[in-house]
Design a protein around this motif. Structure first.
Motif, mmCIF file in Angstrom:
data_model
loop_
_atom_site.group_PDB
_atom_site.id
_atom_site.type_symbol
_atom_site.label_atom_id
_atom_site.label_comp_id
_atom_site.label_asym_id
_atom_site.label_seq_id
_atom_site.Cartn_x
_atom_site.Cartn_y
_atom_site.Cartn_z
ATOM 1 N N VAL A 127 -4.786 -3.064 -2.462
ATOM 2 C CA VAL A 127 -4.381 -2.431 -3.375
ATOM 3 C C VAL A 127 -5.437 -2.612 -4.995
ATOM 4 O O VAL A 127 -5.316 -3.296 -5.037
ATOM 5 N N VAL A 128 -6.728 -1.537 -4.799
ATOM 6 C CA VAL A 128 -7.209 -2.009 -5.455
ATOM 7 C C VAL A 128 -7.289 -0.338 -6.896
ATOM 8 O O VAL A 128 -7.101 0.422 -6.819
ATOM 9 N N LEU A 129 -7.453 -1.018 -8.514
ATOM 10 C CA LEU A 129 -7.159 -0.216 -9.426
ATOM 11 C C LEU A 129 -7.601 -0.575 -10.543
ATOM 12 O O LEU A 129 -8.148 -1.463 -11.258
ATOM 13 N N LYS A 130 -7.512 -0.055 -11.778
ATOM 14 C CA LYS A 130 -8.939 0.524 -12.951
ATOM 15 C C LYS A 130 -7.777 -0.417 -13.557
ATOM 16 O O LYS A 130 -6.018 -0.301 -13.807
ATOM 17 N N ALA A 131 -7.604 -1.877 -15.057
ATOM 18 C CA ALA A 131 -7.429 -1.690 -15.594
ATOM 19 C C ALA A 131 -7.910 -2.436 -16.780
ATOM 20 O O ALA A 131 -9.199 -2.763 -16.738
ATOM 21 N N GLN B 240 0.912 -0.955 0.056
ATOM 22 C CA GLN B 240 0.004 -0.278 -0.225
ATOM 23 C C GLN B 240 0.865 1.259 -0.447
ATOM 24 O O GLN B 240 0.452 2.322 -0.590
ATOM 25 N N LYS B 241 1.743 1.125 0.715
ATOM 26 C CA LYS B 241 2.772 2.385 0.825
ATOM 27 C C LYS B 241 3.610 3.116 -0.509
ATOM 28 O O LYS B 241 3.196 3.732 -0.794
ATOM 29 N N CYS B 242 3.575 1.694 -1.139
ATOM 30 C CA CYS B 242 4.287 1.861 -2.778
ATOM 31 C C CYS B 242 3.557 1.859 -3.303
ATOM 32 O O CYS B 242 3.448 3.409 -4.515
ATOM 33 N N ALA B 243 1.971 2.096 -3.625
ATOM 34 C CA ALA B 243 0.910 2.734 -4.182
ATOM 35 C C ALA B 243 0.391 3.373 -3.588
ATOM 36 O O ALA B 243 0.733 4.310 -4.936
ATOM 37 N N ALA B 244 0.545 4.001 -2.863
ATOM 38 C CA ALA B 244 0.864 5.446 -2.418
ATOM 39 C C ALA B 244 1.796 6.055 -3.014
ATOM 40 O O ALA B 244 0.930 7.055 -3.044
ATOM 41 N N LEU B 245 2.506 5.580 -2.031
ATOM 42 C CA LEU B 245 3.652 7.231 -2.866
ATOM 43 C C LEU B 245 3.495 7.252 -4.461
ATOM 44 O O LEU B 245 3.763 8.833 -4.955
ATOM 45 N N ARG B 246 3.467 6.319 -5.267
ATOM 46 C CA ARG B 246 3.409 6.604 -6.544
ATOM 47 C C ARG B 246 1.855 7.468 -7.132
ATOM 48 O O ARG B 246 2.635 8.184 -7.635
#
Length: 128
Positions: A52-56, A7-13
């Protein structure tokens, strides 16, 4: 990566991406990242597991789910257009960052041209 690292990696990006906002429309326990008011990522915890939930795109989502056991259909979202990233070690930081960027690009591409903070088809490709 463990759940916190994922989650930290995703949030930083996400925070690096132009015109991104962090909001809490579903309560304080769900971090929702938007661009120009449209959601492209959210962070939540389900059964003590950070997600982490993302659009694809549908084809990318299917290919990703088939290739990676740490990627499943999007939690509480349209299973065709959203994916969930789970902790477990199969996803590295570079891949997580690229998936966040791709989710952002997909949402930006759906915005009216005058609202787009970047050109979605060129943004982030081969650069950071």
């Amino acid at each position: 990566m463990n759940g916190r690292e994922l989650q930290k990696c995703a949030a930083l990006r996400a925070r690096e991406l132009p015109a991104t906002t962090l909001e809490f429309p579903f309560g304080p326990d769900v971090d929702v990242y938007k661009v120009r008011g449209k959601m492209f990522m959210f962070l939540t915890v389900v059964d003590d597991e950070p997600l982490v939930v993302l659009k694809a795109s549908p084809s990318d989502g299917l290919a990703l789910r088939e290739a990676h056991p740490d990627i499943t259909p999007g939690y509480h979202m349209d299973k065709k257009h959203w994916i969930s990233l789970h902790p477990g070690g199969g996803l590295g930081p570079d891949m997580v960052e690229e998936l966040v960027t791709e989710s952002y690009r997909l949402v930006v591409a759906g915005l009216p041209r005058e609202q787009r903070p970047v050109e979605p088809h060129a943004f982030g490709r081969g650069q950071r």
